[in-house]
Design a protein around this motif. Structure first.
Motif, short mmCIF file in Angstrom:
data_model
loop_
_atom_site.label_atom_id
_atom_site.label_comp_id
_atom_site.label_asym_id
_atom_site.label_seq_id
_atom_site.Cartn_x
_atom_site.Cartn_y
_atom_site.Cartn_z
N VAL A 182 0.83 -1.21 0.00
CA VAL A 182 0.00 0.00 0.00
C VAL A 182 0.86 1.25 0.00
O VAL A 182 0.64 2.20 -0.77
CB VAL A 182 -0.94 0.02 1.22
CG1 VAL A 182 -1.54 1.41 1.42
CG2 VAL A 182 -2.05 -1.00 1.05
N ILE A 183 1.86 1.28 0.86
CA ILE A 183 2.73 2.46 0.96
C ILE A 183 3.44 2.71 -0.38
O ILE A 183 3.49 3.85 -0.87
CB ILE A 183 3.75 2.30 2.10
CG1 ILE A 183 3.02 2.27 3.45
CG2 ILE A 183 4.79 3.42 2.07
CD1 ILE A 183 3.89 1.87 4.63
N PHE A 184 3.96 1.64 -0.96
CA PHE A 184 4.64 1.78 -2.26
C PHE A 184 3.68 2.31 -3.32
O PHE A 184 4.01 3.26 -4.06
CB PHE A 184 5.21 0.43 -2.70
CG PHE A 184 5.76 0.43 -4.10
CD1 PHE A 184 7.02 0.97 -4.36
CD2 PHE A 184 5.02 -0.07 -5.16
CE1 PHE A 184 7.53 1.00 -5.65
CE2 PHE A 184 5.52 -0.05 -6.46
CZ PHE A 184 6.77 0.49 -6.70
N LEU A 185 2.49 1.73 -3.41
CA LEU A 185 1.53 2.15 -4.43
C LEU A 185 1.01 3.57 -4.18
O LEU A 185 0.80 4.34 -5.12
CB LEU A 185 0.36 1.17 -4.48
CG LEU A 185 0.65 -0.21 -5.05
CD1 LEU A 185 -0.58 -1.11 -4.92
CD2 LEU A 185 1.08 -0.12 -6.51
N VAL A 204 -13.88 -1.60 10.18
CA VAL A 204 -14.89 -2.66 10.06
C VAL A 204 -14.70 -3.52 8.81
O VAL A 204 -15.47 -4.45 8.59
CB VAL A 204 -16.32 -2.07 10.07
CG1 VAL A 204 -16.57 -1.29 11.35
CG2 VAL A 204 -16.55 -1.17 8.85
N LEU A 205 -13.70 -3.20 7.99
CA LEU A 205 -13.48 -3.97 6.77
C LEU A 205 -12.61 -5.19 7.06
O LEU A 205 -11.56 -5.07 7.70
CB LEU A 205 -12.80 -3.10 5.70
CG LEU A 205 -13.63 -1.94 5.14
CD1 LEU A 205 -12.80 -1.10 4.18
CD2 LEU A 205 -14.89 -2.44 4.45
N ASP A 206 -13.04 -6.36 6.59
CA ASP A 206 -12.28 -7.59 6.85
C ASP A 206 -10.96 -7.63 6.09
O ASP A 206 -9.97 -8.16 6.58
CB ASP A 206 -13.13 -8.80 6.47
CG ASP A 206 -14.30 -9.01 7.43
OD1 ASP A 206 -14.19 -8.56 8.58
OD2 ASP A 206 -15.31 -9.60 7.01
N HIS A 207 -10.97 -7.10 4.90
CA HIS A 207 -9.75 -7.13 4.08
C HIS A 207 -9.43 -5.70 3.60
O HIS A 207 -9.24 -5.46 2.41
CB HIS A 207 -9.94 -8.07 2.88
CG HIS A 207 -10.26 -9.48 3.27
ND1 HIS A 207 -9.34 -10.29 3.88
CD2 HIS A 207 -11.40 -10.21 3.15
CE1 HIS A 207 -9.89 -11.48 4.12
NE2 HIS A 207 -11.14 -11.45 3.70
N GLY A 208 -9.39 -4.78 4.57
CA GLY A 208 -9.23 -3.37 4.23
C GLY A 208 -7.94 -3.04 3.51
O GLY A 208 -7.92 -2.18 2.61
N VAL A 209 -6.84 -3.69 3.87
CA VAL A 209 -5.56 -3.40 3.22
C VAL A 209 -5.61 -3.80 1.75
O VAL A 209 -5.14 -3.07 0.88
CB VAL A 209 -4.40 -4.12 3.94
CG1 VAL A 209 -3.08 -3.77 3.27
CG2 VAL A 209 -4.35 -3.72 5.41
N GLN A 210 -6.20 -4.95 1.47
CA GLN A 210 -6.33 -5.40 0.08
C GLN A 210 -7.27 -4.48 -0.70
O GLN A 210 -7.08 -4.26 -1.89
CB GLN A 210 -6.84 -6.84 0.04
CG GLN A 210 -5.83 -7.87 0.54
CD GLN A 210 -5.77 -7.97 2.06
OE1 GLN A 210 -6.59 -7.39 2.78
NE2 GLN A 210 -4.80 -8.73 2.56
N VAL A 211 -8.28 -3.95 -0.02
CA VAL A 211 -9.19 -2.97 -0.63
C VAL A 211 -8.39 -1.74 -1.10
O VAL A 211 -8.57 -1.24 -2.21
CB VAL A 211 -10.29 -2.53 0.37
CG1 VAL A 211 -10.99 -1.26 -0.11
CG2 VAL A 211 -11.30 -3.65 0.54
N VAL A 212 -7.48 -1.29 -0.25
CA VAL A 212 -6.67 -0.11 -0.59
C VAL A 212 -5.72 -0.42 -1.75
O VAL A 212 -5.53 0.42 -2.64
CB VAL A 212 -5.89 0.38 0.65
CG1 VAL A 212 -4.96 1.52 0.26
CG2 VAL A 212 -6.85 0.84 1.73
N VAL A 213 -5.16 -1.61 -1.76
CA VAL A 213 -4.28 -2.00 -2.87
C VAL A 213 -5.06 -1.95 -4.19
O VAL A 213 -4.58 -1.40 -5.20
CB VAL A 213 -3.70 -3.42 -2.64
CG1 VAL A 213 -3.01 -3.93 -3.92
CG2 VAL A 213 -2.72 -3.41 -1.49
N ALA A 214 -6.27 -2.51 -4.20
CA ALA A 214 -7.10 -2.50 -5.41
C ALA A 214 -7.44 -1.07 -5.82
O ALA A 214 -7.42 -0.73 -7.01
CB ALA A 214 -8.37 -3.30 -5.17
N ILE A 269 -7.68 -10.06 -6.54
CA ILE A 269 -6.87 -10.22 -5.33
C ILE A 269 -7.54 -11.19 -4.37
O ILE A 269 -6.88 -12.04 -3.74
CB ILE A 269 -6.65 -8.85 -4.64
CG1 ILE A 269 -5.76 -7.95 -5.51
CG2 ILE A 269 -6.03 -9.04 -3.25
CD1 ILE A 269 -5.64 -6.53 -4.99
N ALA A 270 -8.88 -11.13 -4.28
CA ALA A 270 -9.63 -11.96 -3.34
C ALA A 270 -9.47 -13.47 -3.63
O ALA A 270 -9.63 -14.30 -2.73
CB ALA A 270 -11.11 -11.58 -3.36
#
Length: 332
Positions: free
Chosen positions: A10-13, A75-85, A328-329
Protein backbone atom coordinates in the motif's frame (compact mmCIF):
# COMPACT_ATOMS: atom_id res chain seq x y z
CA UNK A 1 0.55 -13.10 2.75
CA UNK A 2 1.44 -11.31 6.00
CA UNK A 3 -0.62 -8.15 6.63
CA UNK A 4 2.53 -6.07 7.03
CA UNK A 5 3.66 -7.04 3.54
CA UNK A 6 0.29 -5.84 2.26
CA UNK A 7 0.78 -2.56 4.16
CA UNK A 8 4.19 -2.20 2.51
CA UNK A 9 2.55 -2.69 -0.89
CA UNK A 10 0.00 0.00 0.00
CA UNK A 11 2.73 2.46 0.96
CA UNK A 12 4.64 1.78 -2.26
CA UNK A 13 1.53 2.15 -4.43
CA UNK A 14 0.33 5.26 -2.57
CA UNK A 15 3.66 6.98 -3.09
CA UNK A 16 3.66 5.85 -6.72
CA UNK A 17 0.18 7.38 -7.05
CA UNK A 18 1.45 10.64 -5.53
CA UNK A 19 4.45 10.61 -7.86
CA UNK A 20 2.17 10.14 -10.89
CA UNK A 21 -0.17 12.78 -9.50
CA UNK A 22 2.81 15.13 -9.39
CA UNK A 23 3.47 15.00 -13.13
CA UNK A 24 -0.21 14.45 -14.03
CA UNK A 25 -1.99 17.15 -12.04
CA UNK A 26 0.79 19.63 -11.30
CA UNK A 27 1.12 20.18 -15.02
CA UNK A 28 -2.23 21.93 -14.71
CA UNK A 29 -0.91 24.27 -12.03
CA UNK A 30 1.92 25.64 -14.18
CA UNK A 31 0.43 25.30 -17.67
CA UNK A 32 -0.69 28.91 -18.05
CA UNK A 33 2.59 30.24 -16.63
CA UNK A 34 4.62 28.21 -19.12
CA UNK A 35 2.35 29.00 -22.08
CA UNK A 36 2.63 32.77 -21.53
CA UNK A 37 6.40 32.50 -20.96
CA UNK A 38 6.11 34.06 -17.51
CA UNK A 39 8.55 31.33 -16.47
CA UNK A 40 10.65 28.85 -18.39
CA UNK A 41 9.48 25.25 -18.11
CA UNK A 42 12.47 24.36 -15.93
CA UNK A 43 11.96 27.23 -13.47
CA UNK A 44 8.19 26.64 -13.38
CA UNK A 45 8.72 22.99 -12.46
CA UNK A 46 11.28 23.83 -9.75
CA UNK A 47 8.90 26.41 -8.26
CA UNK A 48 5.94 24.01 -8.43
CA UNK A 49 7.93 21.18 -6.84
CA UNK A 50 8.99 23.29 -3.86
CA UNK A 51 5.56 24.85 -3.29
CA UNK A 52 3.83 21.48 -3.64
CA UNK A 53 6.07 20.01 -0.94
CA UNK A 54 5.47 23.00 1.33
CA UNK A 55 1.70 22.81 0.95
CA UNK A 56 1.64 19.06 1.45
CA UNK A 57 3.36 19.07 4.85
CA UNK A 58 1.35 21.98 6.28
CA UNK A 59 -2.19 20.55 6.14
CA UNK A 60 -3.88 17.25 7.04
CA UNK A 61 -7.65 17.93 6.95
CA UNK A 62 -8.23 16.46 3.49
CA UNK A 63 -6.15 13.39 4.41
CA UNK A 64 -8.43 12.73 7.39
CA UNK A 65 -11.49 13.05 5.14
CA UNK A 66 -10.14 10.51 2.64
CA UNK A 67 -8.99 8.22 5.46
CA UNK A 68 -12.30 8.00 7.29
CA UNK A 69 -15.26 9.62 5.52
CA UNK A 70 -15.80 7.25 2.57
CA UNK A 71 -15.76 4.07 4.65
CA UNK A 72 -14.80 3.00 8.16
CA UNK A 73 -11.47 1.17 7.89
CA UNK A 74 -11.95 -0.52 11.26
CA UNK A 75 -14.89 -2.66 10.06
CA UNK A 76 -13.48 -3.97 6.77
CA UNK A 77 -12.28 -7.59 6.85
CA UNK A 78 -9.75 -7.13 4.08
CA UNK A 79 -9.23 -3.37 4.23
CA UNK A 80 -5.56 -3.40 3.22
CA UNK A 81 -6.33 -5.40 0.08
CA UNK A 82 -9.19 -2.97 -0.63
CA UNK A 83 -6.67 -0.11 -0.59
CA UNK A 84 -4.28 -2.00 -2.87
CA UNK A 85 -7.10 -2.50 -5.41
CA UNK A 86 -8.11 1.16 -5.12
CA UNK A 87 -4.60 2.43 -5.72
CA UNK A 88 -4.03 0.12 -8.69
CA UNK A 89 -7.32 1.26 -10.25
CA UNK A 90 -6.48 4.94 -9.79
CA UNK A 91 -2.92 4.53 -11.10
CA UNK A 92 -4.10 2.70 -14.21
CA UNK A 93 -6.62 5.42 -15.06
CA UNK A 94 -4.09 8.20 -14.38
CA UNK A 95 -1.54 6.63 -16.72
CA UNK A 96 -4.10 6.08 -19.49
CA UNK A 97 -5.30 9.69 -19.39
CA UNK A 98 -1.75 11.05 -19.08
CA UNK A 99 -0.69 9.04 -22.13
CA UNK A 100 -3.44 10.64 -24.21
CA UNK A 101 -2.83 14.10 -22.74
CA UNK A 102 -6.29 14.28 -21.14
CA UNK A 103 -6.46 16.45 -17.99
CA UNK A 104 -8.66 14.04 -16.06
CA UNK A 105 -8.92 14.02 -12.30
CA UNK A 106 -6.61 12.01 -10.04
CA UNK A 107 -9.00 12.85 -7.20
CA UNK A 108 -11.98 11.37 -9.03
CA UNK A 109 -9.91 8.33 -9.95
CA UNK A 110 -8.82 7.68 -6.35
CA UNK A 111 -12.22 8.31 -4.78
CA UNK A 112 -13.98 6.24 -7.44
CA UNK A 113 -11.46 3.42 -7.07
CA UNK A 114 -11.68 3.36 -3.27
CA UNK A 115 -15.47 3.29 -3.45
CA UNK A 116 -15.48 0.51 -6.04
CA UNK A 117 -13.03 -1.60 -4.06
CA UNK A 118 -14.99 -1.16 -0.80
CA UNK A 119 -18.26 -2.11 -2.51
CA UNK A 120 -16.60 -5.11 -4.14
CA UNK A 121 -15.32 -6.25 -0.75
CA UNK A 122 -18.19 -5.49 1.63
CA UNK A 123 -21.17 -4.25 -0.40
CA UNK A 124 -22.80 -0.83 -0.70
CA UNK A 125 -23.66 -0.85 3.01
CA UNK A 126 -19.99 -0.36 3.85
CA UNK A 127 -19.98 3.08 2.22
CA UNK A 128 -20.48 6.03 4.57
CA UNK A 129 -23.33 7.71 2.67
CA UNK A 130 -23.07 11.14 4.33
CA UNK A 131 -19.31 11.38 3.95
CA UNK A 132 -19.34 10.09 0.39
CA UNK A 133 -22.15 12.52 -0.54
CA UNK A 134 -20.28 15.50 0.92
CA UNK A 135 -17.18 14.61 -1.10
CA UNK A 136 -19.16 14.17 -4.32
CA UNK A 137 -20.92 17.52 -3.79
CA UNK A 138 -17.55 19.24 -3.43
CA UNK A 139 -16.22 17.53 -6.56
CA UNK A 140 -19.30 18.56 -8.57
CA UNK A 141 -19.76 22.13 -7.32
CA UNK A 142 -16.12 23.27 -7.33
CA UNK A 143 -15.74 23.39 -11.16
CA UNK A 144 -18.89 25.52 -11.49
CA UNK A 145 -17.63 27.89 -8.81
CA UNK A 146 -14.25 28.07 -10.58
CA UNK A 147 -15.89 28.76 -13.96
CA UNK A 148 -18.02 31.56 -12.52
CA UNK A 149 -15.08 32.96 -10.56
CA UNK A 150 -12.80 32.93 -13.61
CA UNK A 151 -15.45 34.72 -15.67
CA UNK A 152 -16.01 37.42 -13.03
CA UNK A 153 -12.30 38.01 -12.31
CA UNK A 154 -11.49 38.28 -16.02
CA UNK A 155 -14.44 40.60 -16.65
CA UNK A 156 -13.32 42.89 -13.80
CA UNK A 157 -9.74 42.95 -15.10
CA UNK A 158 -10.98 43.79 -18.61
CA UNK A 159 -12.92 46.75 -17.23
CA UNK A 160 -10.04 47.94 -15.07
CA UNK A 161 -7.45 47.85 -17.89
CA UNK A 162 -9.66 48.59 -20.88
CA UNK A 163 -7.77 51.80 -21.71
CA UNK A 164 -4.29 50.54 -20.89
CA UNK A 165 -1.63 49.51 -23.38
CA UNK A 166 -1.91 45.74 -24.06
CA UNK A 167 1.88 45.48 -24.00
CA UNK A 168 2.16 47.09 -20.56
CA UNK A 169 -0.73 45.05 -19.20
CA UNK A 170 0.81 41.79 -20.36
CA UNK A 171 4.21 42.78 -19.01
CA UNK A 172 2.74 43.52 -15.58
CA UNK A 173 0.64 40.37 -15.39
CA UNK A 174 3.46 38.17 -16.68
CA UNK A 175 5.35 39.09 -13.50
CA UNK A 176 2.21 38.58 -11.42
CA UNK A 177 1.86 35.08 -12.83
CA UNK A 178 5.00 34.00 -10.99
CA UNK A 179 3.23 34.69 -7.70
CA UNK A 180 -0.04 33.09 -8.76
CA UNK A 181 1.78 29.99 -10.05
CA UNK A 182 3.50 29.67 -6.67
CA UNK A 183 0.18 30.07 -4.84
CA UNK A 184 -1.53 27.59 -7.14
CA UNK A 185 1.20 24.98 -6.68
CA UNK A 186 1.05 25.49 -2.90
CA UNK A 187 -2.72 24.93 -2.85
CA UNK A 188 -2.29 21.85 -5.04
CA UNK A 189 -0.02 20.39 -2.37
CA UNK A 190 -2.49 21.27 0.40
CA UNK A 191 -5.24 19.27 -1.29
CA UNK A 192 -3.91 16.65 -3.71
CA UNK A 193 -0.98 15.33 -1.68
CA UNK A 194 -3.38 14.82 1.22
CA UNK A 195 -5.19 12.07 -0.67
CA UNK A 196 -2.24 9.68 -0.63
CA UNK A 197 -1.69 10.48 3.05
CA UNK A 198 -5.30 9.62 3.75
CA UNK A 199 -5.18 6.33 1.86
CA UNK A 200 -2.00 5.22 3.68
CA UNK A 201 -3.60 6.10 7.03
CA UNK A 202 -6.72 4.14 6.02
CA UNK A 203 -4.51 1.09 5.46
CA UNK A 204 -2.62 1.59 8.74
CA UNK A 205 -5.89 1.64 10.68
CA UNK A 206 -7.43 -1.38 8.97
CA UNK A 207 -4.18 -3.31 9.60
CA UNK A 208 -4.31 -2.29 13.32
CA UNK A 209 -1.00 -0.46 13.05
CA UNK A 210 -2.72 2.62 14.50
CA UNK A 211 -6.12 3.18 16.09
CA UNK A 212 -7.63 6.18 14.31
CA UNK A 213 -7.54 8.14 11.06
CA UNK A 214 -7.49 11.40 13.06
CA UNK A 215 -3.71 11.24 13.29
CA UNK A 216 -1.51 11.45 10.19
CA UNK A 217 2.03 10.28 11.09
CA UNK A 218 4.81 12.69 10.20
CA UNK A 219 6.62 10.06 8.12
CA UNK A 220 3.46 9.68 6.02
CA UNK A 221 3.29 13.45 5.42
CA UNK A 222 6.97 13.72 4.50
CA UNK A 223 6.86 10.67 2.22
CA UNK A 224 3.75 11.79 0.33
CA UNK A 225 5.02 15.36 -0.02
CA UNK A 226 8.38 14.14 -1.33
CA UNK A 227 6.79 11.75 -3.83
CA UNK A 228 4.57 14.50 -5.22
CA UNK A 229 7.48 16.95 -5.42
CA UNK A 230 9.59 14.40 -7.31
CA UNK A 231 6.71 13.69 -9.68
CA UNK A 232 6.29 17.40 -10.26
CA UNK A 233 9.96 17.66 -11.20
CA UNK A 234 9.37 15.23 -14.08
CA UNK A 235 6.72 17.49 -15.58
CA UNK A 236 3.68 16.64 -17.65
CA UNK A 237 4.28 18.17 -21.03
CA UNK A 238 1.33 16.60 -22.87
CA UNK A 239 -1.12 18.01 -20.34
CA UNK A 240 0.68 21.37 -20.19
CA UNK A 241 0.21 21.62 -23.95
CA UNK A 242 -3.51 20.85 -23.70
CA UNK A 243 -4.17 23.22 -20.81
CA UNK A 244 -1.90 26.04 -21.92
CA UNK A 245 -2.52 26.20 -25.65
CA UNK A 246 -5.43 24.10 -26.87
CA UNK A 247 -8.41 25.48 -24.90
CA UNK A 248 -7.84 29.08 -26.03
CA UNK A 249 -4.88 31.39 -26.64
CA UNK A 250 -3.82 32.48 -23.16
CA UNK A 251 -2.20 35.85 -22.50
CA UNK A 252 -0.60 36.82 -19.18
CA UNK A 253 -3.69 38.65 -17.88
CA UNK A 254 -5.80 35.57 -18.67
CA UNK A 255 -3.32 33.26 -16.98
CA UNK A 256 -3.22 35.48 -13.89
CA UNK A 257 -7.03 35.50 -13.66
CA UNK A 258 -7.28 31.73 -14.09
CA UNK A 259 -4.50 31.01 -11.59
CA UNK A 260 -5.78 33.28 -8.82
CA UNK A 261 -9.33 31.96 -9.23
CA UNK A 262 -8.46 28.26 -9.17
CA UNK A 263 -5.96 28.61 -6.33
CA UNK A 264 -8.57 30.41 -4.21
CA UNK A 265 -11.19 27.71 -4.84
CA UNK A 266 -8.75 24.88 -4.06
CA UNK A 267 -7.46 26.50 -0.88
CA UNK A 268 -11.01 27.20 0.31
CA UNK A 269 -11.77 23.49 -0.13
CA UNK A 270 -8.62 22.58 1.82
CA UNK A 271 -9.66 24.81 4.72
CA UNK A 272 -13.02 23.01 4.86
CA UNK A 273 -11.26 19.59 4.70
CA UNK A 274 -12.89 18.68 1.40
CA UNK A 275 -11.02 17.02 -1.48
CA UNK A 276 -11.62 18.64 -4.85
CA UNK A 277 -10.25 17.93 -8.27
CA UNK A 278 -7.48 20.43 -8.93
CA UNK A 279 -7.68 19.44 -12.60
CA UNK A 280 -11.39 20.26 -12.82
CA UNK A 281 -11.00 23.50 -10.91
CA UNK A 282 -8.07 24.76 -12.98
CA UNK A 283 -9.64 23.75 -16.30
CA UNK A 284 -12.96 25.34 -15.36
CA UNK A 285 -11.31 28.60 -14.34
CA UNK A 286 -9.50 28.69 -17.71
CA UNK A 287 -12.81 28.10 -19.50
CA UNK A 288 -14.45 30.86 -17.44
CA UNK A 289 -11.63 33.30 -18.22
CA UNK A 290 -11.76 32.40 -21.90
CA UNK A 291 -15.52 32.96 -21.98
CA UNK A 292 -15.13 36.41 -20.44
CA UNK A 293 -12.41 37.29 -22.95
CA UNK A 294 -14.44 36.16 -25.95
CA UNK A 295 -16.89 33.26 -25.90
CA UNK A 296 -15.99 32.19 -29.43
CA UNK A 297 -12.26 32.10 -28.53
CA UNK A 298 -12.75 28.94 -26.48
CA UNK A 299 -12.40 25.65 -28.34
CA UNK A 300 -15.56 24.14 -26.95
CA UNK A 301 -15.11 20.86 -28.82
CA UNK A 302 -11.95 20.12 -26.83
CA UNK A 303 -13.60 21.40 -23.66
CA UNK A 304 -16.46 18.97 -24.27
CA UNK A 305 -14.07 16.02 -24.58
CA UNK A 306 -12.39 17.05 -21.33
CA UNK A 307 -15.77 17.22 -19.57
CA UNK A 308 -16.64 13.74 -20.84
CA UNK A 309 -13.42 12.42 -19.29
CA UNK A 310 -14.52 13.99 -15.99
CA UNK A 311 -17.92 12.28 -16.14
CA UNK A 312 -16.60 8.82 -16.90
CA UNK A 313 -13.64 8.80 -14.49
CA UNK A 314 -15.47 7.80 -11.30
CA UNK A 315 -17.57 4.97 -12.79
CA UNK A 316 -14.68 3.54 -14.82
CA UNK A 317 -12.26 3.67 -11.90
CA UNK A 318 -14.90 2.07 -9.65
CA UNK A 319 -15.31 -0.84 -12.06
CA UNK A 320 -11.55 -1.28 -12.57
CA UNK A 321 -10.84 -1.28 -8.82
CA UNK A 322 -13.75 -3.66 -8.12
CA UNK A 323 -12.40 -6.13 -10.68
CA UNK A 324 -8.89 -5.83 -9.30
CA UNK A 325 -10.17 -6.53 -5.77
CA UNK A 326 -12.00 -9.63 -6.99
CA UNK A 327 -8.77 -10.84 -8.59
CA UNK A 328 -6.87 -10.22 -5.33
CA UNK A 329 -9.63 -11.96 -3.34
CA UNK A 330 -8.95 -15.21 -5.21
CA UNK A 331 -5.67 -15.46 -3.30
CA UNK A 332 -6.95 -14.48 0.15
Amino acid sequence: MDVYIWVGIVIFLALAFDFINGFHDTANAIATTVSTRALSPRLAIILASFMNFLGAVMFTGVAKTIGGKIADPTVLDHGVQVVVAALLGAIIWNLVTWWFGIPSSSSHALIGSLTGAVVSSAGFGAINASGFTAIIKALILSPFIAFAGGFVVMWLLKQAFARSSPHQVNKMFRSGQILTAAFQSFTHGTNDAQKAMGIITFALVTANVQDTTDHIPMWVKISAATAMALGTSIGGWKIIKTMGTKIFKIEPINGFAADITSATVIFSATLTHLPVSTTHVITSSILGVGSAKRFSAVKWGLAGRIVISWIITIPISMIVAALIYQAIALFL
